[in-house]
Design a protein around this motif. Structure first.
Motif, short mmCIF file in Angstrom:
data_model
loop_
_atom_site.label_atom_id
_atom_site.label_comp_id
_atom_site.label_asym_id
_atom_site.label_seq_id
_atom_site.Cartn_x
_atom_site.Cartn_y
_atom_site.Cartn_z
N MET A 1 -14.10 8.15 6.20
CA MET A 1 -12.66 8.46 6.11
C MET A 1 -12.25 8.68 4.65
O MET A 1 -12.87 8.13 3.74
CB MET A 1 -11.84 7.29 6.67
CG MET A 1 -11.95 7.13 8.16
SD MET A 1 -10.67 7.91 9.13
CE MET A 1 -9.16 7.16 8.52
N ILE A 2 -11.21 9.43 4.48
CA ILE A 2 -10.76 9.76 3.12
C ILE A 2 -9.43 9.03 2.88
O ILE A 2 -8.52 9.10 3.72
CB ILE A 2 -10.57 11.28 2.99
CG1 ILE A 2 -11.94 11.94 3.19
CG2 ILE A 2 -9.98 11.67 1.64
CD1 ILE A 2 -11.88 13.43 3.37
N PRO A 3 -9.30 8.35 1.74
CA PRO A 3 -8.03 7.64 1.49
C PRO A 3 -6.87 8.61 1.25
O PRO A 3 -7.10 9.79 0.97
CB PRO A 3 -8.31 6.86 0.20
CG PRO A 3 -9.67 7.17 -0.21
CD PRO A 3 -10.26 8.20 0.67
N GLU A 4 -5.67 8.09 1.37
CA GLU A 4 -4.49 8.90 1.00
C GLU A 4 -4.52 9.17 -0.49
O GLU A 4 -5.14 8.41 -1.25
CB GLU A 4 -3.21 8.15 1.39
CG GLU A 4 -2.88 8.35 2.85
CD GLU A 4 -1.50 7.81 3.22
OE1 GLU A 4 -0.62 7.73 2.33
OE2 GLU A 4 -1.35 7.45 4.39
N LEU A 37 -11.23 -3.41 -1.65
CA LEU A 37 -10.10 -2.46 -1.68
C LEU A 37 -10.50 -1.07 -1.20
O LEU A 37 -9.78 -0.45 -0.40
CB LEU A 37 -9.50 -2.40 -3.10
CG LEU A 37 -8.29 -1.47 -3.23
CD1 LEU A 37 -7.15 -1.89 -2.31
CD2 LEU A 37 -7.79 -1.39 -4.67
N VAL A 38 -11.63 -0.57 -1.66
CA VAL A 38 -12.01 0.82 -1.31
C VAL A 38 -12.20 0.99 0.20
O VAL A 38 -11.64 1.93 0.78
CB VAL A 38 -13.22 1.29 -2.15
CG1 VAL A 38 -13.73 2.64 -1.66
CG2 VAL A 38 -12.85 1.37 -3.63
N PRO A 39 -12.94 0.07 0.89
CA PRO A 39 -13.02 0.22 2.35
C PRO A 39 -11.64 0.21 3.02
O PRO A 39 -11.39 0.99 3.94
CB PRO A 39 -13.84 -1.00 2.80
CG PRO A 39 -14.58 -1.44 1.59
CD PRO A 39 -13.78 -1.03 0.40
N LEU A 43 -10.04 3.29 5.22
CA LEU A 43 -9.55 3.12 6.59
C LEU A 43 -8.03 3.32 6.68
O LEU A 43 -7.45 3.20 7.75
CB LEU A 43 -9.90 1.71 7.10
CG LEU A 43 -11.39 1.43 7.32
CD1 LEU A 43 -11.65 -0.06 7.50
CD2 LEU A 43 -11.89 2.20 8.54
N ARG A 44 -7.42 3.56 5.53
CA ARG A 44 -5.96 3.73 5.40
C ARG A 44 -5.19 2.48 5.84
O ARG A 44 -4.06 2.55 6.30
CB ARG A 44 -5.49 4.98 6.15
CG ARG A 44 -6.16 6.23 5.60
CD ARG A 44 -5.38 7.46 5.79
NE ARG A 44 -6.01 8.58 5.09
CZ ARG A 44 -5.46 9.75 4.90
NH1 ARG A 44 -4.27 10.00 5.36
NH2 ARG A 44 -6.09 10.71 4.24
N LEU A 45 -5.85 1.33 5.70
CA LEU A 45 -5.14 0.06 5.92
C LEU A 45 -4.39 -0.30 4.63
O LEU A 45 -3.49 -1.13 4.63
CB LEU A 45 -6.12 -1.05 6.29
CG LEU A 45 -6.78 -0.86 7.66
CD1 LEU A 45 -7.90 -1.86 7.87
CD2 LEU A 45 -5.75 -0.98 8.77
N ALA A 46 -4.82 0.29 3.53
CA ALA A 46 -4.08 0.19 2.26
C ALA A 46 -3.91 1.62 1.74
O ALA A 46 -4.84 2.42 1.81
CB ALA A 46 -4.85 -0.65 1.25
#
Ligand SMILES: Cc1cc2nc3c(=O)[nH]c(=O)nc-3n(C[C@H](O)[C@H](O)[C@H](O)COP(=O)(O)OP(=O)(O)OC[C@H]3O[C@@H](n4cnc5c(N)ncnc54)[C@H](O)[C@@H]3O)c2cc1C
Length: 290
Positions: A1-4, A37-39, A43-46
């Protein structure tokens, strides 16, 4: 997955990092080793708008002893704690705890400060720092404060750090003369995190009675805790095998134990008692009367 999408900041000094955090506050996240933090971001949980990478701030990376206290910079990695000669001699509980964390890659990147600030209920450091009556230094542009470990972790992934504060150091007392300590953990077979982890420091008096004992547990409930009942049952008394067993029976008292596919609440509470007994025995074996 790619972060925002986010803006990436790389301060070179603590002062610069604190200024950035003061400016962006709740919209920013501090990045240390990135192993938690990165995971979460992927996962876009953060989804922080600003990531402040403190990883290059050399002044936050040290381990030193000063007047019977050990002070460790927030950026010291798990591996640096595991391999520190100062700690092996002055506070062996910390290297023993470090070597139980994840694998070599995790230990090479993950940091003491990042683990404590993340406050995962199954992380190892909270149990160790609690059992040592540690203190945690929080810094901001408003100044600095030392927070007792007991008041630092407040719940699942929740600490008493304010949005503009960076955890900059951890301070623990060195192992006193006559003292013994130990960390024991049952690893989750898939994640490696603690199903239960128990850290003990014990100090014996001249007559062989328990002068000081502190027991920190992780993995059992929503946050790491001190087993006050266990400590009270042992203080001031000779630590016979029977007394240790009776004391350890209180390891999960008053705790609403976690339950998941691997371990029911009842089984976890049972493990807490068994691992507490074994950790007490280990610390006792290493302690000697003053
Ligand atoms: C495969 C794997 C296995 C693992 N196994 C274990 C294990 O067995 N036991 C265990 O305890 N842990 C384990 N971990 C977690 C690991 O120890 C992480 O390194 C640690 O939880 C976070 O440290 P970090 O430096 O990577 O922090 P980061 O991921 O960079 O940050 C984590 C959180 O803390 C905040 N933060 C970081 N540093 C600071 C600071 N100085 N001040 C304020 N906030 C800060 C960040 O904003 C973020 O919210 C594992 C991780 C992985 C990926």
């Amino acid at each position: 997955m790619i972060p925002e999408a986010f803006d990436y900041h790389v301060p070179k000094t603590l002062a610069e990092a604190l200024r950035l955090l003061g400016q962006f506050g709740g919209e920013a996240k501090v990045l240390a080793g990135g192993h938690s933090l990165v995971p979460l971001m992927k996962l876009r949980l953060a989804a922080p708008k600003h990531v402040i990478d403190i990883g290059r701030i050399a002044e936050l990376r040290y381990i030193r002893e000063d007047n019977g206290k050990i002070q460790i910079g927030a950026l010291a990695t798990h591996f640096e704690l595991e391999s520190s000669e100062v700690l092996k001699k002055k506070c062996p509980l910390l290297p023993e705890t470090a070597k139980e964390i994840g694998d070599v890659q995790v230990r090479n990147k993950g940091t003491l400060g990042g683990s404590l600030a993340h406050a995962d209920p199954a992380a190892d450091w909270p149990a160790a720092v609690l059992s040592l009556d540690g203190e945690i230094k929080a810094s901001s542009t408003r100044g600095e404060r030392w927070i007792p470990a007991r008041d630092f972790i407040q719940g699942v992934f929740t600490t008493s750090l304010k949005p503009d504060e960076i955890l900059t150091a951890v301070r623990v007392p060195a192992l006193p003369l006559g003292g013994g300590d130990g960390y024991l953990k049952l690893h989750h077979p898939a994640s490696g995190f603690a199903i239960v982890g128990v850290a003990v420091r014990m100090v014996l008096g001249a007559k062989g009675t328990v002068d000081q004992v502190s027991v920190g547990l992780t993995g059992v409930g929503p946050k790491a805790y001190r087993a006050g009942g266990v400590e009270k049952s042992l203080l001031g008394k000779p630590p016979s095998a029977k007394r240790i067993e009776e004391a350890a029976a209180q390891a999960a008292e008053g705790i609403e134990a976690n339950s998941d596919l691997y371990a029911s609440a009842e089984y976890r509470a049972h493990l807490a008692r068994v691992y507490t007994r074994r950790a007490l025995e280990k610390a006792l074996e290493r302690a000697s009367p003053k």
